[in-house]
Design a protein around this motif. Structure first.
Motif, PDB file in Angstrom:
ATOM      1  N   GLU B 143      40.756  54.474  55.928  1.00  0.00           N
ATOM      2  CA  GLU B 143      41.190  55.866  55.828  1.00  0.00           C
ATOM      3  C   GLU B 143      40.505  56.607  54.683  1.00  0.00           C
ATOM      4  OE1 GLU B 143      45.610  55.657  56.819  1.00  0.00           O
ATOM      5  OE2 GLU B 143      45.499  57.113  55.180  1.00  0.00           O
ATOM      6  N   HIS B 144      40.468  55.959  53.526  1.00  0.00           N
ATOM      7  CA  HIS B 144      39.942  56.624  52.317  1.00  0.00           C
ATOM      8  C   HIS B 144      38.472  56.321  52.062  1.00  0.00           C
ATOM      9  CE1 HIS B 144      43.859  58.020  50.661  1.00  0.00           C
ATOM     10  NE2 HIS B 144      44.329  57.016  51.392  1.00  0.00           N
ATOM     11  N   GLY B 145      37.879  55.480  52.929  1.00  0.00           N
ATOM     12  CA  GLY B 145      36.490  55.115  52.690  1.00  0.00           C
ATOM     13  C   GLY B 145      36.297  54.366  51.384  1.00  0.00           C
ATOM     14  N   VAL B 146      37.192  53.443  51.086  1.00  0.00           N
ATOM     15  CA  VAL B 146      37.116  52.689  49.831  1.00  0.00           C
ATOM     16  C   VAL B 146      35.955  51.708  49.889  1.00  0.00           C
ATOM     17  CG1 VAL B 146      38.311  51.090  48.279  1.00  0.00           C
ATOM     18  CG2 VAL B 146      39.617  52.847  49.497  1.00  0.00           C
ATOM     19  N   ARG B 147      35.122  51.723  48.869  1.00  0.00           N
ATOM     20  CA  ARG B 147      33.962  50.823  48.833  1.00  0.00           C
ATOM     21  C   ARG B 147      33.982  49.926  47.597  1.00  0.00           C
ATOM     22  NH1 ARG B 147      29.751  55.426  48.895  1.00  0.00           N
ATOM     23  NH2 ARG B 147      28.215  53.760  48.805  1.00  0.00           N
ATOM     24  N   MET B 148      34.915  50.197  46.696  1.00  0.00           N
ATOM     25  CA  MET B 148      34.982  49.419  45.458  1.00  0.00           C
ATOM     26  C   MET B 148      36.361  48.806  45.280  1.00  0.00           C
ATOM     27  SD  MET B 148      33.305  51.888  42.702  1.00  0.00           S
ATOM     28  CE  MET B 148      31.569  52.216  42.646  1.00  0.00           C
ATOM     29  N   ALA B 149      36.361  47.597  44.737  1.00  0.00           N
ATOM     30  CA  ALA B 149      37.633  46.935  44.464  1.00  0.00           C
ATOM     31  C   ALA B 149      37.631  46.336  43.071  1.00  0.00           C
ATOM     32  CB  ALA B 149      37.892  45.850  45.496  1.00  0.00           C
ATOM     33  N   ILE B 150      38.813  46.277  42.495  1.00  0.00           N
ATOM     34  CA  ILE B 150      38.996  45.648  41.188  1.00  0.00           C
ATOM     35  C   ILE B 150      39.808  44.384  41.409  1.00  0.00           C
ATOM     36  CG2 ILE B 150      40.034  45.915  38.913  1.00  0.00           C
ATOM     37  CD1 ILE B 150      39.809  48.991  39.393  1.00  0.00           C
ATOM     38  N   LEU B 151      39.300  43.270  40.936  1.00  0.00           N
ATOM     39  CA  LEU B 151      39.990  41.996  41.121  1.00  0.00           C
ATOM     40  C   LEU B 151      40.787  41.629  39.883  1.00  0.00           C
ATOM     41  CD1 LEU B 151      37.935  39.246  42.923  1.00  0.00           C
ATOM     42  CD2 LEU B 151      39.791  40.678  43.726  1.00  0.00           C
ATOM     43  N   ALA B 152      42.078  41.389  40.096  1.00  0.00           N
ATOM     44  CA  ALA B 152      42.954  40.955  38.996  1.00  0.00           C
ATOM     45  C   ALA B 152      43.903  39.897  39.543  1.00  0.00           C
ATOM     46  CB  ALA B 152      43.705  42.155  38.426  1.00  0.00           C
TER      47      ALA B 152
END
Lengths: 225, 225
Positions: B143-152
């Motif tokens: 939906e938001h076109g997310v291309r980056m993720a933060i891993l925690a």
């Protein structure tokens, strides 16, 4: 008296080696080559050998390094074999999360307390750490022999808080606040700006979007001081 | 097609310049010299000039750089002028604090949601961000076109989660988990190990305690990849 002139990148790599060596030791691996160690950290084996030779660690040609021995020596060199009390200044989101960061205790850092000026926060606990006033902090710093502080305060109070800390005898400050701290000259200061990593990650995506193809560069570094 | 080969230290310094330039613009400063800019970031003015000349920014000899113009150009180059949706994987202490980190929104990063597998956490909010399941995350990413993720996430699930993310189309991963993530090869990976900064700070103290006097080295870098 001996003088050490060690570039920061070397110290940072030693820190990474020590983590890898710990994991290897847990898994019962007795020996590691410079190629394997370099691969685990993401750098060239020549850099590994050069780093370790600075501290008299040469390994055995064609065999490698004794994992436990190397780990112990790096731990001593970095002071990981002793307990280091630290205080965190600022009990907001950033300070609280740093108090909870599991890596610190594992590496021999012991968060004595968080310091805050907010009366609502003073006396409360974050995870198992107490939030104290500056008056109490002063006592704790003396009692525990605290020499290091972590700054997690708003940008406009960073400089004043850093001065206050050095007046209380703090020798090293790790600044996570969103502004570059310069000095006080008596204390060692290390600035950590997390957004830099985001900009770095975004840079490639951004060039892609603009129809430019970035080439990976294996030069790695950070210019924060 | 144009190829860019930009060393990471340069990109990281651009990120620092942009922050300084923002602060200068807020204070109404119209012009800055490479010496002043270098001083604010803590590096030599020659490095500043070299960095900026890579991107066609030469300034005016004897005058300096136009603050607003330079800021705008760096913002564009780093993609700070657009909104970048990101998701955070792991809604523990680290993930929560990253969600609350004020620098991200300021730099154009928009945390769409936190992802977690813990049913107790799913549906709750951290600050103003919702914690979702992987099923919902998949929808949000599209939906938001997310291309980056933060891993925690915990160390033992890092590799699997990274694979899962790239399968969902994530192109870049910033890993804050306490283990070095390698690959997946399709995604750009940036590891951030906070304990490295602590080891760096402790190194000097430790040498002092052992009666060795370290000399400051102005080489600054980090070898994490």
């Amino acid at each position: 008296m001996k003088f050490f002139k060690v570039p920061e990148p070397t110290i940072m790599r030693l820190s990474l080696y020590s983590r890898i060596l710990e994991q290897l030791e847990e898994r019962g691996v007795p020996i590691i080559s410079s190629v394997e160690l370099g691969d685990a950290v993401g750098i060239n084996s020549g850099v590994v050998r050069k780093d370790l030779s600075m501290f008299g660690e040469f390994g055995v040609r064609g065999v490698g390094y004794n994992v436990r021995e190397l780990r112990d020596n790096i731990r001593k060199l970095l002071g990981q074999d002793r307990n280091w009390p630290v205080i965190i200044v600022g009990a907001g989101h950033l300070g609280s999360s740093l108090a909870a960061y599991p890596g610190f205790r594992q590496r021999g850092f012991d968060v004595v307390a968080l310091v805050d000026t907010d009366p609502e926060k003073i006396g409360s606990t974050i995870i198992d750490k107490i939030v104290v006033s500056w008056e109490e902090a002063e006592k704790l710093i003396k009692e525990h022999g605290v020499r290091m502080a972590i700054l997690a305060v708003p940008a406009d109070s960073v400089q004043a808080v850093a001065q206050q800390l050095t007046d209380l005898g703090i020798e090293a400050i790790l600044n996570f606040s969103p502004i570059i701290l310069k000095g006080p000259s008596k204390a060692q200061v290390q600035n950590v700006d997390l957004t830099v990593y985001f900009d770095l990650m975004r840079f490639t995506q951004n060039l892609n979007d603009n129809g430019l193809r970035p080439q990976a560069s294996n030069v790695r570094g950070i210019a924060v001081r």
